[in-house]
Design a protein around this motif. Structure first.
Motif, PDB file in Angstrom:
ATOM      1  N   LYS A   3      43.412  53.147  96.883  1.00  0.00           N
ATOM      2  CA  LYS A   3      44.288  52.091  97.381  1.00  0.00           C
ATOM      3  C   LYS A   3      44.967  51.343  96.236  1.00  0.00           C
ATOM      4  O   LYS A   3      44.393  51.174  95.161  1.00  0.00           O
ATOM      5  CB  LYS A   3      43.494  51.098  98.239  1.00  0.00           C
ATOM      6  CG  LYS A   3      42.872  51.710  99.475  1.00  0.00           C
ATOM      7  CD  LYS A   3      41.838  50.787 100.109  1.00  0.00           C
ATOM      8  CE  LYS A   3      42.469  49.607 100.829  1.00  0.00           C
ATOM      9  NZ  LYS A   3      43.157  50.026 102.067  1.00  0.00           N
ATOM     10  N   SER A  29      47.025  54.789  99.470  1.00  0.00           N
ATOM     11  CA  SER A  29      47.532  53.893 100.510  1.00  0.00           C
ATOM     12  C   SER A  29      47.829  52.537  99.867  1.00  0.00           C
ATOM     13  O   SER A  29      47.333  52.235  98.775  1.00  0.00           O
ATOM     14  CB  SER A  29      46.518  53.732 101.641  1.00  0.00           C
ATOM     15  OG  SER A  29      45.327  53.107 101.163  1.00  0.00           O
ATOM     16  N   ASP A  31      48.154  48.240 100.200  1.00  0.00           N
ATOM     17  CA  ASP A  31      48.007  46.932 100.827  1.00  0.00           C
ATOM     18  C   ASP A  31      48.971  46.000 100.111  1.00  0.00           C
ATOM     19  O   ASP A  31      49.350  46.262  98.965  1.00  0.00           O
ATOM     20  CB  ASP A  31      46.575  46.399 100.669  1.00  0.00           C
ATOM     21  CG  ASP A  31      45.580  47.130 101.550  1.00  0.00           C
ATOM     22  OD1 ASP A  31      45.998  47.662 102.598  1.00  0.00           O
ATOM     23  OD2 ASP A  31      44.387  47.180 101.188  1.00  0.00           O
ATOM     24  N   TYR A  48      40.372  48.640  94.316  1.00  0.00           N
ATOM     25  CA  TYR A  48      41.733  49.148  94.158  1.00  0.00           C
ATOM     26  C   TYR A  48      41.886  49.934  92.862  1.00  0.00           C
ATOM     27  O   TYR A  48      41.357  49.544  91.817  1.00  0.00           O
ATOM     28  CB  TYR A  48      42.735  47.980  94.173  1.00  0.00           C
ATOM     29  CG  TYR A  48      42.884  47.360  95.543  1.00  0.00           C
ATOM     30  CD1 TYR A  48      43.696  47.944  96.506  1.00  0.00           C
ATOM     31  CD2 TYR A  48      42.184  46.202  95.886  1.00  0.00           C
ATOM     32  CE1 TYR A  48      43.818  47.398  97.779  1.00  0.00           C
ATOM     33  CE2 TYR A  48      42.300  45.640  97.146  1.00  0.00           C
ATOM     34  CZ  TYR A  48      43.121  46.245  98.089  1.00  0.00           C
ATOM     35  OH  TYR A  48      43.238  45.701  99.352  1.00  0.00           O
TER      36      TYR A  48
END
Length: 211
Positions: A3, A29, A31, A48
């Motif tokens: 992420k 992905s 955020d 992350y």
């Protein structure tokens, strides 16, 4: 799936980064957070691979935020992504533990390269800034006196240069007036200036404000 967290107060910037990076970063992905509180909440809950951080986020002291994030997750890789000049801000963030600094107006390929470099756990700085760092190693006279300021003092200094009053700075940074006044005095002492006019003149000389 790995992420990436994008921290910027502008939705269009966060959306643009997802579009720019998404095609290359298969298996990642995204955020996104519009302020420091949201960023901290995300980092507390997730690990992350990369955090991209803007410098100027209303209501957020990004120096303090970076310090908190790295205290929370020491291995967190932070790439600062900002319109602010590298020779003013990059050195401070790198000293704090950020992995890189890239300007928002850099070519798309440079932004991608910065992200790829940091994801591979290497530091990224632009060619122009690397030359500035190299020059400073051999020319001590080129050292920026604003490097003497702590992150908190540097932020207060920026607000002073923007014409903010003590009370406004207190509100923006959630500090007591006596704290801001004390830090202002220490800033003046470190920079060897006696008033805001002299502070502004020094800031222009070192390109903190437009000439």
């Amino acid at each position: 799936m790995d992420k990436i967290l994008l921290v910027d107060d502008h939705t269009i910037i966060r959306t643009g980064l997802k579009i720019l990076l998404g095609s290359d970063l298969i298996g990642y992905s995204f955020d996104d957070a519009e302020n420091g509180d949201t960023a901290l909440a995300y980092v507390k809950k997730n690990d992350y691979a990369l955090l991209m951080l803007d410098v100027n986020i209303p209501g957020t002291d990004t120096f303090e935020l970076a310090a908190q994030l790295l205290l929370l997750k020491p291995a967190l890789r932070i790439l600062v992504f900002s319109m602010n000049e590298e020779n003013v801000y990059a050195k401070k963030f790198l000293k704090m533990g950020a992995k890189g600094y890239v300007r928002k107006d850099a070519p798309a390929e440079d932004i991608k390269k910065a992200v790829s470099t940091v994801l591979n756990n290497r530091r990224y700085i632009s060619k122009a800034f690397s030359e500035i760092l190299a020059d400073s190693m051999f020319d001590k006279k080129s050292d920026n006196p604003f490097d003497l300021l702590s992150p908190k003092q540097f932020k207060i200094n920026q607000y002073l240069l923007q014409g903010k009053s003590i009370s406004e700075i207190c509100s923006l940074m959630s500090l007591h007036s006596s704290t801001v006044s004390t830090q202002k005095n220490r800033i003046f002492e470190k920079l060897k200036v006696t008033c805001l006019v002299e502070l502004y003149a020094m800031a222009k000389m070192h390109e903190l404000v437009a000439a």
